[in-house]
Design a protein around this motif. Structure first.
Motif, PDB file in Angstrom:
ATOM      1  N   MET A   1       0.760  -1.276   0.124  1.00 17.48           N
ATOM      2  CA  MET A   1      -0.241   0.350  -0.627  1.00 17.48           C
ATOM      3  C   MET A   1       0.824   1.265  -0.495  1.00 17.48           C
ATOM      4  SD  MET A   1      -1.942   1.022   3.407  1.00 17.48           S
ATOM      5  CE  MET A   1      -0.474   0.743   4.976  1.00 17.48           C
ATOM      6  N   LEU A   2       2.185   0.962   0.872  1.00 18.78           N
ATOM      7  CA  LEU A   2       2.753   2.719   0.902  1.00 18.78           C
ATOM      8  C   LEU A   2       3.705   2.620  -0.548  1.00 18.78           C
ATOM      9  CD1 LEU A   2       3.996   2.189   4.486  1.00 18.78           C
ATOM     10  CD2 LEU A   2       2.643   3.332   3.341  1.00 18.78           C
ATOM     11  N   VAL A   3       3.760   1.611  -1.220  1.00 18.48           N
ATOM     12  CA  VAL A   3       4.415   2.249  -2.456  1.00 18.48           C
ATOM     13  C   VAL A   3       3.679   1.980  -3.966  1.00 18.48           C
ATOM     14  CG1 VAL A   3       6.292   1.589  -4.108  1.00 18.48           C
ATOM     15  CG2 VAL A   3       6.732   1.782  -1.517  1.00 18.48           C
ATOM     16  N   ASP A  23      -6.537   4.749   8.660  1.00 20.66           N
ATOM     17  CA  ASP A  23      -7.416   4.350   9.518  1.00 20.66           C
ATOM     18  C   ASP A  23      -8.123   6.044   9.635  1.00 20.66           C
ATOM     19  OD1 ASP A  23      -9.005   4.620  11.944  1.00 20.66           O
ATOM     20  OD2 ASP A  23      -7.356   3.351  13.179  1.00 20.66           O
ATOM     21  N   GLU A  24      -9.135   6.471   9.384  1.00 22.57           N
ATOM     22  CA  GLU A  24      -9.558   8.077   9.155  1.00 22.57           C
ATOM     23  C   GLU A  24      -9.610   8.484  10.607  1.00 22.57           C
ATOM     24  OE1 GLU A  24     -13.101  10.358   6.953  1.00 22.57           O
ATOM     25  OE2 GLU A  24     -13.529   8.542   7.181  1.00 22.57           O
ATOM     26  N   GLY A  88       3.938  -6.497  17.315  1.00 20.10           N
ATOM     27  CA  GLY A  88       2.541  -6.886  17.687  1.00 20.10           C
ATOM     28  C   GLY A  88       1.844  -5.694  16.230  1.00 20.10           C
ATOM     29  N   ASN A  89       0.874  -5.325  16.854  1.00 19.20           N
ATOM     30  CA  ASN A  89      -0.344  -4.449  15.967  1.00 19.20           C
ATOM     31  C   ASN A  89      -0.047  -3.362  14.986  1.00 19.20           C
ATOM     32  OD1 ASN A  89      -2.372  -7.208  14.584  1.00 19.20           O
ATOM     33  ND2 ASN A  89      -2.841  -6.851  16.925  1.00 19.20           N
ATOM     34  N   ARG A  90       1.464  -2.868  15.612  1.00 20.79           N
ATOM     35  CA  ARG A  90       1.924  -1.367  15.644  1.00 20.79           C
ATOM     36  C   ARG A  90       2.967  -2.081  14.320  1.00 20.79           C
ATOM     37  NH1 ARG A  90      -1.638   3.161  16.452  1.00 20.79           N
ATOM     38  NH2 ARG A  90      -2.956   2.075  18.390  1.00 20.79           N
ATOM     39  N   GLU A 123      -8.698  -5.279  11.886  1.00 23.29           N
ATOM     40  CA  GLU A 123      -9.690  -6.323  11.306  1.00 23.29           C
ATOM     41  C   GLU A 123      -9.496  -7.022   9.768  1.00 23.29           C
ATOM     42  OE1 GLU A 123     -13.114  -3.611   9.677  1.00 23.29           O
ATOM     43  OE2 GLU A 123     -13.528  -3.104  11.785  1.00 23.29           O
ATOM     44  N   GLY A 124      -7.515  -7.255  10.174  1.00 23.74           N
ATOM     45  CA  GLY A 124      -6.941  -8.256   9.395  1.00 23.74           C
ATOM     46  C   GLY A 124      -5.990  -7.219   8.269  1.00 23.74           C
ATOM     47  N   ARG A 125      -5.942  -6.785   8.662  1.00 22.41           N
ATOM     48  CA  ARG A 125      -5.154  -5.355   7.414  1.00 22.41           C
ATOM     49  C   ARG A 125      -4.241  -3.974   7.931  1.00 22.41           C
ATOM     50  NH1 ARG A 125      -7.791  -1.678   3.107  1.00 22.41           N
ATOM     51  NH2 ARG A 125      -6.126  -1.259   3.247  1.00 22.41           N
ATOM     52  N   TRP A 126      -3.584  -3.970   7.529  1.00 19.38           N
ATOM     53  CA  TRP A 126      -2.506  -2.657   7.672  1.00 19.38           C
ATOM     54  C   TRP A 126      -3.330  -1.500   7.741  1.00 19.38           C
ATOM     55  CZ3 TRP A 126       0.799  -2.620  11.296  1.00 19.38           C
ATOM     56  CH2 TRP A 126       1.160  -4.332  11.823  1.00 19.38           C
TER      57      TRP A 126
END
Length: 143
Positions: A1-3, A23-24, A88-90, A123-126
Motif C-alpha cells: 500500500m505504501l509504494v 484509519d480515518e 504486534g499490531n503497530r 480487522e486483519g489489514r494494515w
C-alpha cells in the motif's frame, strides 16, 4: 500500500483507490517542511480530510505537468521502502525518495525527502494512522 498502490493512485489522482488504506478516526500527519529541526515541524494534517485535499491538489498539479520521461517509472526508481519495524499490531515504515523527473521544458523535479508512516493492523489489514512527512533526506544535524 505504501509504494505501488500509493504511486499508482497519485499518478492517476485517484484518491478512492487508497482511501481505505487510512484509519480515518486516528489519522493525523506532521509536515516537517524538509527541516531537520523538530521545532520547525507542524501539524499540517490534523485529520484525513485535510490530507486528502492536499494529496489531491498535488496529484492534480503533477498530472498537469509535461514530463520528458515516464513520470510513474521515475517515481518508482526514486522510492525506497527498505525498513519496516513491526511490533504486534503497530508498525513504522520508513519510505525514502531520492531521484529526479525530467520535464519537457528541460527542467527537472527533484524528489528528495523521507516519510515515517505509522500503521496499525485492524480487522486483519494494515492501515496508516499517521505520518511524519517531508523530512529531509538524509536527515541533517539539528541546528
Amino acid at each position: 500500500m505504501l509504494v505501488k498502490r500509493d504511486i499508482d493512485a497519485f499518478v492517476a489522482a485517484d484518491w478512492p483507490s487508497v482511501a481505505d488504506d487510512f484509519d480515518e478516526e486516528a489519522f493525523f500527519g506532521v509536515d516537517a517542511g524538509k527541516q531537520p529541526n523538530p521545532d520547525a515541524w507542524r501539524l499540517g494534517f490534523p485529520d484525513l480530510e485535510t490530507y486528502r485535499r492536499e494529496w489531491l491538489r498535488q496529484a492534480k498539479e503533477f498530472g498537469q505537468t509535461n514530463f520528458a520521461e515516464d513520470a510513474r517509472a521515475a517515481i518508482f526508481d526514486a522510492t525506497r521502502l527498505n525498513d519496516i519495524e513491526i511490533d504486534g499490531n503497530r508498525a513504522i515504515a520508513r519510505k525514502k525518495f531520492d531521484g529526479r523527473i525530467k520535464r519537457a521544458d528541460g527542467a527537472e523535479d527533484r524528489l528528495l525527502w523521507q516519510t515515517l508512516y505509522y500503521c496499525v493492523r485492524k480487522e486483519g489489514r494494515w492501515k496508516i494512522c499517521g505520518f511524519t512527512g517531508y523530512l529531509p533526506n538524509p536527515m541533517g544535524a539539528v541546528s
